[in-house]
Design an enzyme around this catalytic site. Structure first.
Site, mmCIF file in Angstrom:
data_model
loop_
_atom_site.group_PDB
_atom_site.id
_atom_site.type_symbol
_atom_site.label_atom_id
_atom_site.label_comp_id
_atom_site.label_asym_id
_atom_site.label_seq_id
_atom_site.Cartn_x
_atom_site.Cartn_y
_atom_site.Cartn_z
ATOM 1 N N ASP A 286 27.418 1.577 7.829
ATOM 2 C CA ASP A 286 26.163 1.212 8.470
ATOM 3 C C ASP A 286 25.037 1.614 7.493
ATOM 4 O OD1 ASP A 286 24.232 0.323 10.202
ATOM 5 O OD2 ASP A 286 24.945 1.435 11.932
HETATM 6 C C1 NOJ Z 1 21.769 -0.262 11.725
HETATM 7 C C2 NOJ Z 1 22.513 -0.555 12.988
HETATM 8 O O1 NOJ Z 1 23.131 0.617 13.470
HETATM 9 C C3 NOJ Z 1 23.562 -1.637 12.848
HETATM 10 O O2 NOJ Z 1 24.035 -1.980 14.123
HETATM 11 C C4 NOJ Z 1 23.026 -2.821 12.122
HETATM 12 O O3 NOJ Z 1 24.022 -3.819 12.010
HETATM 13 C C5 NOJ Z 1 22.512 -2.399 10.763
HETATM 14 N N1 NOJ Z 1 21.445 -1.428 10.949
HETATM 15 C C6 NOJ Z 1 22.010 -3.568 9.924
HETATM 16 O O4 NOJ Z 1 20.872 -4.097 10.455
#
Ligand code: NOJ
Length: 759
Positions: A286
């Site tokens: 993430d």
């Molecule tokens: C952080 C989030 O936790 C995740 O769900 C998301 O896909 C990513 N950012 C990318 O935007």
């Protein structure tokens, strides 16, 4: 495409030159091995780098200078936050025309509940219990996203959540592993279709592996600490279901699991995901979660980057720990080049599977957006899904549905609030295209007289409003005094036949980094509701939120309450469809609603404990509270209809079964009200005695059926051998002989029961 033929020729050439290959994992995709054979260590590391140029999809430039240079230098494997066929084409050109090996980029995005045609937030969608519709909606989202150049979706989010304080409960399918697994599979199928290389299907990414929904105290990014038994039996099934459905990629979570953050957790990414579950896709971190392992206390960037790679992480989102440290780690012998090659192989395989190695511009057809995005058909699907996601919590004196020619006071801070219709995490949607509730009422009931007053602010708390408004104005605190707004609303109510109050949470009061410790309706709106009820007029509350709320006071009022979550681009039309009875609500809650936050975590599949409390009472030294009952305000699976259903005559086709046999349970369901309606028939199973303490009951089947007024149907549900199994103390998936009790009904408190023996 030329890239493919060219690399393949080189591959053959290199094979002739070298017969000395040592043992290594090989892809069965020759194009991928051909590319790998030519790549330098730096180029392989480059493929593991996932960047976002910033600026957002709607407003951002194609790529910033820095990202451009990196792409040209072969230091980027994928991008997100870039969309539109032209912009994506330009980004691909940087890779294809300038980088040495011309490897196209993966273009990702968060298409969480629709691309441009935003449908309700996922928690709402799950309340439809309609897997066909959910798959269809995901298919529509993939068609729109790929038309705009995006071929990799950071969805589905399948984190089980049993704590409504956690704002991201809005993004998932609620508390139950069985339902969560069904939704996960439907979404993966919808996004990926049957042929991943088709130009209208996209790679799906199941997230957030794993257990992100169990953050302590519902505070986002907080620690997770959980037994393996709980993980395997309650939290992991939806991720596994996505893997079984063939999901192409997975994203790690921010939290730790058994003390090691997911992005560096070898047990999770290698033993469980690839070993035990047989996952053959690639794993991304993430956003900066690799770097964040430093904050977690696991060492400097080089250390945590090496840890992540060795654990089985293939792509590093945004943090660039891989890009900046892996080479040094190879040189110092901390990791091997083969470990990098393996991660790179997985990324390249995904590019191959999506058709990018054949044609980098596969998803850059400038004709498609007009043809495929925000079509009337897509909007109709979003509207239909929204109506199916609404849950009727209460309907005092059958206030709903309203007469289509009534004089209506439409009141509340969310009644005419376009910016709050899409819900959280709709970065690709355009809030300005959303239909407000006021507009929807006028569209659907042109003969009604609809007058509007705001009545109250979402909250009067300026500090809260400021935090919520981080992506733009969601809570607008009115210049008028709260008293004058209230008086205007009361005055309007008094001169109307009926009051409809649209209240609840603004869009960004749920979602990422939006946890709350008080999950009631804000006081400004509670005051408004009390004043409206005091007029003596019939009152229907349209409740919006991204999570279960604590509403004991409102449930006690003589009102109707329709829970509509955040309904998406067709919000107003869909709400009006249900309010005026064009569609009879059929949604059922997929997360338990507590009486107060003190009951959290709360979920229906609780265990017995050794000291069960007497039903409906209180006894000292039994499991209970002094101040509230153990039962929730509203149970999992709950939802009313404008009609009512009677369940009777539960029968089983066998009284005993062997380990490999299925058993079919049939009940009679009758529509005993005055309108046609749909009902979600739910089956719960209790394993009476087993080697580890069993939950009181667990969902093991459901079917949504349509019944005309007065109609009676025999509804059958089948329990298959795997439905009787659980993970035991050795984490083996087993069924143990003995008695099982089945309950069938319209929510998790179902009482109609029968039993059978597993031999
Ligand atoms: C952080 C989030 O936790 C995740 O769900 C998301 O896909 C990513 N950012 C990318 O935007």
């Amino acid at each position: 495409m030329i890239v493919r033929k060219y690399v393949f020729a080189i591959f053959l050439f290199q094979l002739l030159l070298s017969c000395s290959s040592k043992e290594q994992t090989q892809s069965n995709i020759s194009e991928v091995e051909a590319l790998l054979a030519q790549m330098t260590l730096e180029e392989k590391i480059g493929q593991l780098n996932l960047l976002t140029p910033g600026g957002g999809v709607a407003t951002g430039s194609v790529v910033s200078e820095n990202v451009e240079a990196k792409i040209k230098a072969g230091q980027v494997g994928g991008l997100f936050g870039v969309a539109g066929p032209e912009r994506v084409r330009k980004a691909q050109e940087l890779a294809v025309a300038h980088s040495r090996l011309k490897i196209p980029l993966l273009i990702g995005s968060d298409v969480i509940h629709g691309y441009k045609t935003t449908y309700p937030i996922p928690l709402g969608v799950s309340c439809s219990w309609d897997m066909r519709l959910i798959e269809q909606a995901a298919r529509m989202a993939a068609t729109e996203a790929t038309a705009d150049g995006v071929m990799w979706n950071f969805s589905p989010m399948v984190d089980i959540a049993r704590d409504p304080r956690w704002g991201r409960i809005a993004e998932g399918a609620g508390e139950d592993p069985y339902l969560g697994a069904a939704v996960a599979a439907a979404m993966v199928k919808g996004y990926q279709g049957d042929d991943l290389s088709a130009s209208n299907t996209m790679l799906s990414c199941v997230k957030h592996l794993a257990l992100y929904g169990a953050s302590q105290a519902g505070r986002d990014y907080h620690t997770v600490d959980m037994s393996k038994l709980k993980m395997f039996n309650h939290y992991l099934p939806p991720y596994k279901a996505a893997v079984d459905a063939g999901v192409a990629s997975a994203m790690t979570s921010f939290n730790d699991i058994d003390g090691v953050p997911a992005s560096g957790n070898k047990w999770l990414l290698t033993e469980l995901l690839r070993g035990r579950w047989g996952f053959d896709g690639f794993v991304t971190s993430d956003y900066t979660s690799v770097n964040e392992m430093t904050e977690h206390g696991l060492g400097d960037l080089q250390t945590v980057s090496a840890l992540a790679l060795k654990a089985g992480l293939d792509m590093d989102m945004v943090g660039e720990g891989f890009l900046t440290t892996l080479k040094e780690s190879v040189e110092q012998g901390k990791i091997t080049e083969e470990e990098i090659t393996q991660a790179c192989r997985r990324v390249l395989e995904a590019k191959y599977r999506s058709g990018l190695l054949d044609d980098p511009y596969h998803y850059s057809d400038g004709q498609r957006p007009k043809r495929d995005i925000l079509t009337a058909e897509n909007r109709a699907l979003a509207r239909k899904l929204a109506t199916r996601s609404f849950v009727l919590l209460k309907n005092h004196n059958s206030i709903l549905p309203l007469k289509r020619d009534a004089k209506i006071a439409l009141i509340g801070p969310l009644a005419d609030s376009r910016k709050n219709m899409l819900g959280t995490w709709a970065p690709t949607g355009n809030p300005d295209l959303a239909v407000t509730i006021l507009e929807g009422f006028k569209n659907v009931a042109p003969n009604a007289e609809v007058n509007y007053a705001k009545g109250a602010n979402v909250t009067d708390d300026e500090a809260l409003a400021k935090k919520v408004n981080v992506f733009g104005p969601r809570i607008v605190i009115d210049k008028r005094s709260t008293e004058s707004m209230l008086q205007e609303a009361v005055h309007l109510a008094k001169s109307s036949d009926v009051v409809v109050a649209v209240v609840g949470e603004a869009t960004e009061m749920s979602g990422e980094s939006a946890s709350r410790t008080d999950i009631s309706i804000p006081e400004s709106q509670k005051k408004l509701i009390r004043a409206l009820v005091a007029t003596g007029k019939p009152v229907a509350l349209i409740l919006m939120s991204g999570r279960p709320l604590t509403i004991p006071e409102e449930m006690d009022l003589p009102v109707a309450i329709l829970q509509v979550w955040h309904p998406g681009v067709e919000a107003g039309n869909a709400v009006a469809d249900v309010v005026f009875g064009h569609y009879n609500p059929s949604g059922k809650l997929t997360a338990t609603w507590p009486r107060n936050v003190g009951q959290i975590p709360i979920y229906y599949s609780i265990k017995h404990t050794g000291r069960p409390n007497p039903e409906g009472g209180y006894e000292k030294f039994k499991t209970n509270y002094l101040d509230v009952p153990n039962t929730p305000l509203l149970p999992f699976g709950y939802g009313l209809s404008y009609t009512s259903f009677r369940y009777s005559n539960l029968r089983l086709d066998k009284s005993e079964i062997g380990a490999d046999e299925s058993i079919t349970i049939t009940v009679t369901v009758e529509n005993v009200g005055n309108l046609a309606g749909e009902e979600v028939v739910q089956l719960y199973l209790q394993d009476v005695v087993r080697s580890i303490t069993p939950p009181k009951r667990q969902l093991k089947g459901f079917k949504k059926v349509m019944l005309e007024k007065g109609e009676r149907k025999a509804v059958s549900l089948t329990i298959r051998p795997d439905d009787l199994k659980f993970y035991n103390s050795q984490l083996e998936f087993v069924a143990e002989p003995g008695e099982f009790v089945v309950y069938v009904g319209g929510n998790s408190d179902a009482t109609l029961s029968g039993s059978f023996i597993l031999n």
